[in-house]
Design an enzyme around this catalytic site. Structure first.
Site, short mmCIF file in Angstrom:
data_model
loop_
_atom_site.label_atom_id
_atom_site.label_comp_id
_atom_site.label_asym_id
_atom_site.label_seq_id
_atom_site.Cartn_x
_atom_site.Cartn_y
_atom_site.Cartn_z
N SER A 1 6.93 1.51 -3.86
CA SER A 1 5.88 2.47 -3.51
C SER A 1 5.95 3.67 -4.45
O SER A 1 6.94 4.39 -4.48
CB SER A 1 6.08 2.95 -2.07
OG SER A 1 5.26 4.08 -1.85
N HIS B 1 2.94 -0.70 -5.01
CA HIS B 1 2.32 -0.28 -3.74
C HIS B 1 1.85 1.16 -3.88
O HIS B 1 2.62 2.03 -4.31
CB HIS B 1 3.35 -0.41 -2.61
CG HIS B 1 2.79 -0.13 -1.24
ND1 HIS B 1 2.08 -1.07 -0.53
CD2 HIS B 1 2.83 0.99 -0.47
CE1 HIS B 1 1.72 -0.54 0.65
NE2 HIS B 1 2.17 0.70 0.71
N ASP C 1 0.23 4.29 -1.84
CA ASP C 1 -0.12 4.87 -0.53
C ASP C 1 -1.20 5.92 -0.68
O ASP C 1 -0.97 6.96 -1.32
CB ASP C 1 1.13 5.49 0.09
CG ASP C 1 2.06 4.40 0.58
OD1 ASP C 1 3.23 4.37 0.17
OD2 ASP C 1 1.60 3.56 1.36
N MET D 1 -3.43 8.64 1.10
CA MET D 1 -3.43 9.44 2.33
C MET D 1 -4.53 10.49 2.25
O MET D 1 -4.69 11.15 1.21
CB MET D 1 -2.07 10.12 2.48
CG MET D 1 -0.94 9.12 2.53
SD MET D 1 0.64 9.97 2.65
CE MET D 1 1.74 8.57 2.54
N HIS E 1 -2.84 0.84 -0.10
CA HIS E 1 -2.68 1.01 1.36
C HIS E 1 -3.48 2.24 1.77
O HIS E 1 -3.05 3.37 1.52
CB HIS E 1 -1.18 1.16 1.66
CG HIS E 1 -0.86 1.44 3.09
ND1 HIS E 1 0.40 1.86 3.47
CD2 HIS E 1 -1.59 1.38 4.22
CE1 HIS E 1 0.42 2.03 4.79
NE2 HIS E 1 -0.78 1.75 5.26
N MET F 1 -4.47 4.81 4.12
CA MET F 1 -4.17 5.50 5.37
C MET F 1 -5.23 6.60 5.49
O MET F 1 -4.98 7.79 5.25
CB MET F 1 -2.75 6.07 5.32
CG MET F 1 -1.69 5.00 5.39
SD MET F 1 -0.05 5.58 4.98
CE MET F 1 -0.06 5.30 3.22
N MET G 1 3.95 -1.25 9.62
CA MET G 1 4.54 0.04 9.29
C MET G 1 5.83 0.20 10.09
O MET G 1 5.84 0.11 11.31
CB MET G 1 3.58 1.18 9.62
CG MET G 1 2.40 1.30 8.68
SD MET G 1 2.89 1.42 6.97
CE MET G 1 3.68 3.04 6.94
N GLY H 1 2.88 8.79 6.44
CA GLY H 1 2.61 10.16 6.00
C GLY H 1 3.57 10.60 4.92
O GLY H 1 3.21 11.31 4.00
N ASP I 1 6.74 -1.79 5.50
CA ASP I 1 6.64 -0.57 4.69
C ASP I 1 7.19 0.62 5.48
O ASP I 1 6.66 0.98 6.52
CB ASP I 1 5.15 -0.34 4.37
CG ASP I 1 4.87 0.95 3.64
OD1 ASP I 1 3.68 1.19 3.34
OD2 ASP I 1 5.81 1.73 3.39
C1 DX5 Z 1 4.61 6.19 4.55
C2 DX5 Z 1 4.64 5.48 3.23
C3 DX5 Z 1 6.08 5.10 2.94
C4 DX5 Z 1 6.31 4.63 1.54
C5 DX5 Z 1 7.68 4.00 1.42
O1 DX5 Z 1 3.36 6.65 4.81
O2 DX5 Z 1 3.82 4.33 3.28
O3 DX5 Z 1 6.45 4.15 3.87
O4 DX5 Z 1 5.38 3.70 1.19
O5 DX5 Z 1 8.55 4.99 1.66
P1 DX5 Z 1 10.14 4.81 1.72
O6 DX5 Z 1 10.51 3.47 1.14
O7 DX5 Z 1 10.64 5.94 0.89
O8 DX5 Z 1 10.45 4.92 3.17
ZN ZN Z 2 2.26 2.04 2.32
#
Ligand code: DX5
Ligand code: ZN
Length: 223
Positions: A6, A31, A33, A35, A64, A66, A135, A140, A173
């Protein structure tokens, strides 16, 4: 076993070299993220960021969303080259139209649920998607601790897809490190998102190899 680092956990001050480094280190996917500061209490990357990533890697980009209104961003991420796009089942019926739009553009579509959301909420979507993202932290922020109870949903999804012989990526994730990956793989996870554990390692290649080997060995112990 797919390892999808990620980028949220990468050194954002030297992104181009981070993307090249993680690509050379043997990642399978990247990956991303996304947000919106509303669905989750954080703001991250826009479609132009994905366009930039695609200039520096050949790896599939697993986006992803969110976001509370992903329909606004969807065309832009598709144009920017997203390979898989995942939306949240917490959006309710709207997620069905989003999945259809993603498939109309010939991209892979994923559905995700947050830790408090029961498996029953996502089950109706599993027939129409290519990927189910569990998740294992409340979304976040990266660097959070793995929430044990979420593993059960991986098991339920694995059972679901085996009963129907359905091809479905089972992705996890949040808080995935060299230890928590074992339980997830044992329960059927085949696509592993990890940010902190990989990007905070001195050698990305060794970290990815260790993550993949731990997952494969754990998965084999269940047969
Ligand atoms: C949360 C993110 C995290 C990220 C991975 O919103 O989606 O889960 O991708 O984070 P780590 O591997 O650092 O927990
Ligand atoms: Zn993610």
């Amino acid at each position: 076993m797919i390892i999808a680092p990620s980028l949220l956990a990468a050194n954002l001050g030297k992104l181009e070299s981070e993307i090249k480094r993680i690509t050379r280190a043997g990642a399978d996917w990247i990956h991303l993220d996304i947000m919106d500061g509303h669905f989750v209490q954080n703001l991250s990357f826009g479609p132009d960021f994905l366009k930039m990533i695609k200039q520096h890697t050949h790896l599939p980009c697993d986006v992803h969303l969110m976001c509370s209104k992903p329909e606004i961003l969807l065309p832009h991420f598709i144009k920017a080259g997203a390979d898989n796009i995942t939306v949240h089942a917490e959006l309710g019926e709207r997620a069905i139209d989003l999945i259809k739009s993603i498939h109309t553009e010939k991209r892979s579509a994923g559905i995700s649920i947050n830790p408090p959301t029961p498996f029953a909420v996502v089950e109706p979507f599993l027939d129409i998607v290519d990927l189910f993202l569990v998740m294992s932290v409340n979304p976040g922020y990266g660097g959070q601790s793995f929430i044990e109870g979420t593993v059960e949903k991986i098991g339920l999804a694995d059972k679901w897809r085996k009963q129907r012989e359905k091809k479905l990526h089972l992705e996890v994730d949040g808080g995935i490190n060299f230890e928590t990956v074992k339980e997830c793989a044992r329960m059927g996870a085949d696509t592993i998102v990890s940010g902190t554990t990989i990007f905070h390692s001195r050698c990305y290649r060794r970290a990815i190899e260790r993550m993949r080997n731990n997952a494969i060995q754990a998965a084999m112990r269940t047969v």
